[in-house]
Each structure stands twice: as C-alpha cells, then as structure tokens.
Design an enzyme around this catalytic site. Structure first.
Site, mmCIF file in Angstrom:
data_model
loop_
_atom_site.group_PDB
_atom_site.id
_atom_site.type_symbol
_atom_site.label_atom_id
_atom_site.label_comp_id
_atom_site.label_asym_id
_atom_site.label_seq_id
_atom_site.Cartn_x
_atom_site.Cartn_y
_atom_site.Cartn_z
ATOM 1 N N HIS A 51 3.693 0.585 2.533
ATOM 2 C CA HIS A 51 3.904 1.758 3.387
ATOM 3 C C HIS A 51 4.857 1.463 4.537
ATOM 4 O O HIS A 51 4.886 2.192 5.524
ATOM 5 C CB HIS A 51 2.557 2.250 3.932
ATOM 6 C CG HIS A 51 1.681 2.848 2.883
ATOM 7 N ND1 HIS A 51 1.997 4.008 2.218
ATOM 8 C CD2 HIS A 51 0.499 2.443 2.370
ATOM 9 C CE1 HIS A 51 1.044 4.302 1.346
ATOM 10 N NE2 HIS A 51 0.123 3.366 1.408
ATOM 11 N N GLU A 155 -8.605 1.828 -5.244
ATOM 12 C CA GLU A 155 -8.300 3.000 -4.418
ATOM 13 C C GLU A 155 -8.608 4.330 -5.100
ATOM 14 O O GLU A 155 -8.205 5.380 -4.599
ATOM 15 C CB GLU A 155 -6.831 2.955 -4.002
ATOM 16 C CG GLU A 155 -6.461 1.680 -3.235
ATOM 17 C CD GLU A 155 -5.037 1.676 -2.740
ATOM 18 O OE1 GLU A 155 -4.805 2.210 -1.647
ATOM 19 O OE2 GLU A 155 -4.163 1.130 -3.452
ATOM 20 N N ASP A 181 -7.041 6.130 0.416
ATOM 21 C CA ASP A 181 -6.642 6.609 -0.912
ATOM 22 C C ASP A 181 -7.854 6.991 -1.744
ATOM 23 O O ASP A 181 -7.797 7.939 -2.537
ATOM 24 C CB ASP A 181 -5.828 5.538 -1.630
ATOM 25 C CG ASP A 181 -4.366 5.549 -1.221
ATOM 26 O OD1 ASP A 181 -3.641 6.470 -1.633
ATOM 27 O OD2 ASP A 181 -3.948 4.647 -0.475
#
Length: 255
Positions: A51, A155, A181
C-alpha cells in the site's frame, strides 16, 4: 575471498528461542522513523510495499539505516510479485509478508518466492547485498537464507477457513490476519464476527506450531494480543501517529 560474518540472532532464531517481538509498520520513505524505532528498542520494522511505494532504491536506504542500528526489516510485497520478493531478499530483508493468501497453494507460492531450491525457487546470487557482494561462499549464503521468515496474510473468510492448511504449509513461519480486508470481505459485519474469524485463524496457526502475528493500533491492543498468544506484534504506525497528533491538537481545559 571470503569475509567472516559475525553471527547474530535474527528474528527467526529469536522466535525459535521463545521470544515475543514488537515492530512498527512503516511506508516509504521513513528512514528517520526506522532509526527512531531502533533507538526506542523495537525489534523490527515492517516496510509496506503493498500500500505504499515499492521503490527498491528507497528500500535499500531504509535497510542501511536499520542495519546500522542492528534492526531487522520485514517487507510486505504485493500480491503475486515474486520478482519484488527476490529483490527485497537480495537487498537484505529478514523476511517477507505476503498479502491475500487464500489457500495452501498460495502459501506454497509464497514459500517458493522466498527460498532457494529445493524448498523454493528463488534465483541464486551471492554478489547481492545479502551475499555481502560475493565475499561469502555459496554454502554460507544458502545457510543464511534459511533464516528468512515467510509470513502469509489471511484476509478473507475463505482464507480463515483454510487457515490450518495455510499455516501447515512447509516453509511458513508465521501467519498475520489482516482485519481491515477481512472485514471488507465479510461486508463489514459486527466486530464480534470479524473477531471470531480472527480467533479461528489464530487457533489454527498455533495448532500447526506457527507463530501468530498481529497488527495493532496501540499499546493496550498489543498487550491483549500477546496475552492471547501472539509473539509477533506490529504497531500500525500511521494510526499511532494520527491518534497522537489528534490528541495533541485537542484544546486542553485550564486546571
């Protein structure tokens, strides 16, 4: 020519010795925060290349800063990025975190990207930074590579159901559940639903003899995670800093 290496206890060895370790999740560029984490006494940093920028030149600078202080570095790569995994390890990362691992097959691919044959498929070179620029023998380099930590991230609900198979995959060292997530995958249900799935994944991880890793927003949550059995705890530094800044920005009442 070979140059002797001073043995040190890396993260994998310290976990094997029963230690509980704390680290900080950072995004590039954060060289000063890397140094601050080391000076403060944290055990490692986790650099997020999923990210955040996945700039390996910047990453190398962060590894320099960490190594100068004896601090280990884990790197979170993106989904399906074995080439980035190779570069991170060649630069000297102590281990890799792989997001969105939903099955034992995904876990095997993570292991393959992290280790040399016969366990994995990592391309071999000793002239990289991790090989001390060709000054160690092939045998020494391979032995050092076995200390690489491989950490799949769970996730999704599907991954939670397969947590035992993921954790039990040969070459997996720890498992990290990504609560954000996971909550999204489940349609943002009540917190206890996500908590139940996290607990299920953690139990399956522990039952397979692997280390539970937990991401936390603060000290109270870190203590709770450790009491529940996590031995790798990583602080979400962005949340820690934002909470701190928000508290500093609030006007205080006069005594």
């Amino acid at each position: 020519m070979t140059v002797p290496r001073t043995p040190r206890r890396g993260l994998k060895r310290r976990l094997a010795d029963g230690e509980s370790l704390r680290g900080a999740l950072l995004r590039l560029p954060s060289e000063t925060l890397v140094e601050m984490a080391a000076v403060a006494g944290l055990d490692y940093v986790l650099i997020d290349c999923e990210h955040g920028p996945a700039d390996t030149a910047l990453l190398q600078q962060h590894l320099w800063a960490a190594q100068a202080h004896g601090l280990d570095v884990l790197v979170r790569v993106g989904t399906g990025e074995p080439a980035l995994a190779l570069r991170c390890l060649d630069l000297g990362a102590a281990g890799l975190v792989f997001p969105h691992v939903d099955s034992a097959g995904d876990a095997r691919r993570a292991v393959a990207a992290s280790h040399y044959p016969p366990l994995g498929e990592r391309g071999f070179a000793t002239y990289s930074r991790s090989g001390r620029f060709g000054t160690v023998t092939a045998a020494e380099h391979v032995a050092a590579s076995r200390e690489t930590l491989v950490i799949p991230m769970i996730e999704t609900r599907r991954a939670c159901e397969a947590a035992g198979e993921i954790a039990g995959t040969e070459g997996v060292d720890a498992v990290l559940v990504g609560p954000a997530d996971l909550a999204m995958d489940c349609g943002f249900p009540a917190p206890e639903v996500v908590g139940g799935l996290v607990g299920k994944a953690h139990r399956a991880t522990a039952e397979n003899g692997r280390t539970v890793m937990a991401i936390v927003p603060g000290l109270a949550e870190a203590r709770a995670a450790e009491e529940a059995g996590a031995r790798l705890v990583v602080f979400n530094t962005a949340q820690v800093l934002m909470d701190t800044f928000a508290a500093l920005a609030r006007p205080t009442e006069a005594p």
